[in-house]
Motif scaffolding. Sequence first.
Motif, PDB file in Angstrom:
ATOM      1  N   ASN A 437      14.382 -16.244   4.517  1.00 25.71           N
ATOM      2  CA  ASN A 437      15.137 -15.636   5.751  1.00 25.71           C
ATOM      3  C   ASN A 437      14.915 -16.937   6.563  1.00 25.71           C
ATOM      4  O   ASN A 437      16.120 -17.006   7.314  1.00 25.71           O
ATOM      5  CB  ASN A 437      14.010 -14.597   6.118  1.00 25.71           C
ATOM      6  CG  ASN A 437      14.592 -13.414   5.554  1.00 25.71           C
ATOM      7  OD1 ASN A 437      15.650 -13.220   5.018  1.00 25.71           O
ATOM      8  ND2 ASN A 437      13.583 -12.328   5.273  1.00 25.71           N
ATOM      9  N   ALA A 441      18.704 -18.771   4.452  1.00 25.80           N
ATOM     10  CA  ALA A 441      19.644 -17.903   4.834  1.00 25.80           C
ATOM     11  C   ALA A 441      20.446 -18.345   6.072  1.00 25.80           C
ATOM     12  O   ALA A 441      19.751 -18.890   7.257  1.00 25.80           O
ATOM     13  CB  ALA A 441      19.155 -16.498   5.157  1.00 25.80           C
ATOM     14  N   GLY A 442      21.761 -18.347   5.906  1.00 24.12           N
ATOM     15  CA  GLY A 442      22.433 -18.959   7.062  1.00 24.12           C
ATOM     16  C   GLY A 442      22.559 -20.304   7.226  1.00 24.12           C
ATOM     17  O   GLY A 442      23.139 -20.577   8.437  1.00 24.12           O
ATOM     18  N   THR A 443      22.070 -21.090   6.328  1.00 20.79           N
ATOM     19  CA  THR A 443      21.971 -22.583   6.734  1.00 20.79           C
ATOM     20  C   THR A 443      23.345 -23.152   6.220  1.00 20.79           C
ATOM     21  O   THR A 443      23.506 -24.345   6.502  1.00 20.79           O
ATOM     22  CB  THR A 443      20.684 -23.357   5.987  1.00 20.79           C
ATOM     23  OG1 THR A 443      20.763 -22.929   4.603  1.00 20.79           O
ATOM     24  CG2 THR A 443      19.584 -22.491   6.389  1.00 20.79           C
ATOM     25  N   GLU A 569      21.686 -14.434   1.230  1.00 20.73           N
ATOM     26  CA  GLU A 569      22.535 -14.622   2.372  1.00 20.73           C
ATOM     27  C   GLU A 569      22.990 -13.197   2.597  1.00 20.73           C
ATOM     28  O   GLU A 569      23.401 -12.809   3.806  1.00 20.73           O
ATOM     29  CB  GLU A 569      23.809 -15.248   2.054  1.00 20.73           C
ATOM     30  CG  GLU A 569      23.515 -16.733   1.594  1.00 20.73           C
ATOM     31  CD  GLU A 569      23.215 -17.634   2.814  1.00 20.73           C
ATOM     32  OE1 GLU A 569      23.353 -16.894   3.872  1.00 20.73           O
ATOM     33  OE2 GLU A 569      22.957 -18.859   2.547  1.00 20.73           O
ATOM     34  N   HIS A 580      21.388 -13.514  12.442  1.00 23.19           N
ATOM     35  CA  HIS A 580      22.700 -13.918  12.360  1.00 23.19           C
ATOM     36  C   HIS A 580      23.376 -13.071  11.138  1.00 23.19           C
ATOM     37  O   HIS A 580      24.672 -12.408  11.400  1.00 23.19           O
ATOM     38  CB  HIS A 580      22.777 -15.260  11.457  1.00 23.19           C
ATOM     39  CG  HIS A 580      22.442 -15.641  10.331  1.00 23.19           C
ATOM     40  ND1 HIS A 580      21.151 -15.333   9.870  1.00 23.19           N
ATOM     41  CD2 HIS A 580      23.256 -15.576   9.080  1.00 23.19           C
ATOM     42  CE1 HIS A 580      21.202 -15.654   8.269  1.00 23.19           C
ATOM     43  NE2 HIS A 580      22.377 -15.659   8.179  1.00 23.19           N
ATOM     44  N   LEU A 581      22.748 -12.355  10.329  1.00 24.21           N
ATOM     45  CA  LEU A 581      23.216 -11.399   9.251  1.00 24.21           C
ATOM     46  C   LEU A 581      23.319 -10.155   9.952  1.00 24.21           C
ATOM     47  O   LEU A 581      24.485  -9.462   9.815  1.00 24.21           O
ATOM     48  CB  LEU A 581      22.434 -11.429   8.097  1.00 24.21           C
ATOM     49  CG  LEU A 581      23.066 -10.635   6.988  1.00 24.21           C
ATOM     50  CD1 LEU A 581      24.223 -10.922   6.641  1.00 24.21           C
ATOM     51  CD2 LEU A 581      21.991 -10.478   5.670  1.00 24.21           C
ATOM     52  N   ILE A 740      29.250 -15.180   8.348  1.00 20.61           N
ATOM     53  CA  ILE A 740      27.925 -15.814   8.270  1.00 20.61           C
ATOM     54  C   ILE A 740      28.308 -17.197   8.207  1.00 20.61           C
ATOM     55  O   ILE A 740      27.505 -18.272   8.954  1.00 20.61           O
ATOM     56  CB  ILE A 740      27.477 -15.321   6.628  1.00 20.61           C
ATOM     57  CG1 ILE A 740      27.099 -14.043   6.813  1.00 20.61           C
ATOM     58  CG2 ILE A 740      26.352 -16.185   6.511  1.00 20.61           C
ATOM     59  CD1 ILE A 740      26.578 -13.386   5.400  1.00 20.61           C
ATOM     60  N   GLN A 741      29.334 -17.811   7.628  1.00 19.61           N
ATOM     61  CA  GLN A 741      29.547 -19.325   7.562  1.00 19.61           C
ATOM     62  C   GLN A 741      30.108 -20.002   8.749  1.00 19.61           C
ATOM     63  O   GLN A 741      29.636 -21.013   9.164  1.00 19.61           O
ATOM     64  CB  GLN A 741      30.634 -19.591   6.587  1.00 19.61           C
ATOM     65  CG  GLN A 741      30.485 -19.242   5.240  1.00 19.61           C
ATOM     66  CD  GLN A 741      31.544 -19.499   4.194  1.00 19.61           C
ATOM     67  OE1 GLN A 741      32.684 -19.178   4.418  1.00 19.61           O
ATOM     68  NE2 GLN A 741      31.217 -20.045   3.098  1.00 19.61           N
ATOM     69  N   ALA A 743      28.637 -18.664  11.885  1.00 20.81           N
ATOM     70  CA  ALA A 743      27.503 -18.421  12.774  1.00 20.81           C
ATOM     71  C   ALA A 743      27.184 -19.661  13.671  1.00 20.81           C
ATOM     72  O   ALA A 743      27.329 -20.522  12.999  1.00 20.81           O
ATOM     73  CB  ALA A 743      26.605 -17.586  12.342  1.00 20.81           C
ATOM     74  N   SER A 748      21.130 -19.352  14.107  1.00 19.99           N
ATOM     75  CA  SER A 748      20.708 -19.530  12.716  1.00 19.99           C
ATOM     76  C   SER A 748      19.325 -19.577  12.498  1.00 19.99           C
ATOM     77  O   SER A 748      18.427 -20.111  13.167  1.00 19.99           O
ATOM     78  CB  SER A 748      21.167 -20.877  11.912  1.00 19.99           C
ATOM     79  OG  SER A 748      20.712 -20.942  10.580  1.00 19.99           O
ATOM     80  N   THR A 750      17.074 -21.291  11.184  1.00 22.57           N
ATOM     81  CA  THR A 750      16.271 -22.494  10.568  1.00 22.57           C
ATOM     82  C   THR A 750      15.509 -23.224  11.602  1.00 22.57           C
ATOM     83  O   THR A 750      15.364 -24.369  11.416  1.00 22.57           O
ATOM     84  CB  THR A 750      17.668 -23.492  10.026  1.00 22.57           C
ATOM     85  OG1 THR A 750      18.380 -23.474  11.175  1.00 22.57           O
ATOM     86  CG2 THR A 750      18.432 -22.729   9.117  1.00 22.57           C
TER      87      THR A 750
END
Length: 883
Positions: A437, A441-443, A569, A580-581, A740-741, A743, A748, A750
Amino acid sequence: MSPTDALVPVTIDGVQISVEPGTLIVRAAEQAGIAIPRFCDHPQLKPVGACRQCLVDVSSPGPDGKQRAFPKPQAACTMPVVPGMVVQTAATSPNAAAAQTAVMELLLTNHPLDCPTCDKAGECPLQNQAMAVGRDASRYTCAKRTYPKPIALTAEILLDRERCILCQRCTRFADQIAADPFIALQSRGARQQVGRFDPAAWLGRPDGAAGRVSEDAVTAELAPIVDTQHAPAVPGSNSLATAELPPISDQADTAEPPGMALALDGRPFASYFSGNLIQLCPVGALTSASYRFQARPFDLVSTESVAEHDSSACDVRIDVRRGQVRRRLAAGGPDGPSREWLTDKDRFAFAWQSLPERLTSPLVRHNGELRPASWPEAIAAAAAGLTSANSTGVLPGGRLTFEDALAYSVFARAVLATSDVDFRARPHSAEEAAFLNRFVAGTGTGVTLDDLAAASHVILVGFEPEEEGGIVYLRLREAAKAGARIEAIAPYASPGIRRLGAHLIQVLPGTEAAALTKLLDDAAPLPGTLILLGERLALAPGALAAAAHQQGGRLAWIPRRVGERAGVEAGLLPGPLPPHLASALTSAFGDALSGAPSGAAAQDPTTPDPATSDPTGRDTSAMLAAAAAGQLDALVVGGVEVDDLPDPTLARTALDRAFTVSLEILPSQATALADVVLPVAPPAEKSGTYITWEGRPKPFGRVLTSTAMPDSKVLQAIATAMDRPIDLTPATASTVLEAIQSADAAASPTASAPLDIPDLAERGNTEQVQPVAGQALLATWHLNLDAGRLQAGDPHLAGTAKAPFAVLSRATAFEVDVRDGERLTVSTEAGAITVPVRIGEIPDRVVWLPTNSSGCQVRATLGVSGGIVQIEPTPTDRREVVA
């Protein structure tokens, strides 16, 4: 591109161009749009000049500056350009045209005229170029040379020797690309031919693969520890397919010279990349046993698609004849991410989608028995059972497209109002969920296959590239040949690790965290360092945290299954959605997903029952344990194999006790225990988007027309029947994926904050219970070809799988009194596995087994994924060493 003044000017058939220094004439001609016929040349292989079909006239400036012609035509595939070079191809030089015609006549001297029955007919470069530059009639009147055929190089690859033109594409691929030198040119002169290389003739391997020759010379430090008095059998033997192989014979019309390795014993060599030889072969010398005599190119309808097996999701071309998939070929071009290579599993494992036992109509349980039902009846039964359930868990599996993964996520959180959802149908941990997560995710697109090939330093942790990555292994081979330093943290050096020339940091299973921490502390990774993490690190406490907190290197998580990155994702992990999701889904679906409670808490969030709900969401193991204990009323299960789960016995109890809705393609243990079974479309019968481990979306279209519905459409029908209609269409999924892409990186998940897992350091340093004599720690991972359900239906492919074996150290083998090649029994209270033992470089009192091979299914038989097991020799006559 180099600066203009560094380019080399060259003239080809009157066309002046400038190219990079060192460019081969044949490549320069391609840039000029001029075709030069060739057979041996391939952009991914080193030039060899074997076929001589590319002969051209060449002249270049001499020391005095005057143009001087070479005395005879030169091979365009081996000669680099020099400044001022002038090249004349067959189009402008009668001399070059005559040379090419003569070479073609020589190649056809013994080549059979069997085009009507040859699998290559219609797409054969030899056939095309014979028509273009060959004579209209043969001057050769003697009988052509013939051989008995076909010879089985592997269970899947058949060789017709008389068709071979000795271009050496196959042998160069085996040596230079795959490092599986199982074929080689043998004999000389008129008797030279391709034959199978005998690994036992130069080096035995204890674990099913040959080492490296020629370019990759075998060195003493890479050689395994082998009992020379009890040498192992030739690797790769598999009795499953041996009986079905074509007759093996090397008796030609003349006696073979002594020492020819064509005297085969029927045992196929285990190479995961042998299918590439078929596509590389410019004639019909190498053919597929499963495709042989099945179709002609003009009978086929071809569609670009994506392979559904590993997380690289390689580009493929699917060829269909009369509504049936006949073959798959590599696509994407030589400059694509996979370099136009495929694993044999991606190439040949497609028959499972059309097996006779495939589910075609819904099933509903009546009076304890599953019976066929109509779609309205089955959807109504599923909706009624899920509506009446107080708490429901969702287990979608890890082979989903993004569209289907998103549908499961939204269905669970908006329709079922639960956070009990987990795609991980394998051993897992809370640490792994937190890592995914926050750091996956979201990277977006992170480390890529091209990055692997260009890397100077790679650290592999809990990841076997050849077994679990396929194409990842081939790209790492590129890096290794370029001088990259590769380090592997693992219990023992697998064949793929050896062929990469990797430095092994040997650890006990589950202690990868300490080794990785020490490695990172001793030598901080440079900015170009890549750290590749495998899914097995879920069972190594603290390892993912150690990787996440390192500074300098770049991380890449590479799971085995194609849909696991899509599951991450789409939010198919227990607990709240990543920010972000949640934002993207709220934009697409409104507020239905925000703050969805878990389990029974959905009924009365003010007074949740701690026995039946978990506000943070339950993972796969927790859901199955709750269902088995009667604390979870219902389960929605996707493509999940019970024997892949950490505790198959517990899983069967859970599926039997809870109200279970199963969305599946093939009958399985899950469907046998389900209350409602809903058939869904296989990949060939739907469109969608896979997301690779890199984070790269790979959309694909439908290949076959059918009435089968994807998971998303079935879930939408259930939601409508539950009076909770929700938009689960591909258009909505595309909108969410775009959100998502795009965002904001600041939103994010990360950030470099530590993982929110208590006592990670303590968990990572916990001392393991040490095995005593007669015991061992179990190390295990999946082989690339094993007993997986998505490999069913092709006996030829099954024949190339490695036979199961166990690996012990010499000291441990001595301790339990078992010799190399004898049988070893590995057991727990749940069951026992008996396989041949191989002596290898592995820590003492550690035993390695393949996770899910035929005759060696660790979780199904032993009921464990790791820990301590019993080991003992199997009673046998010592004179009968397993061959």
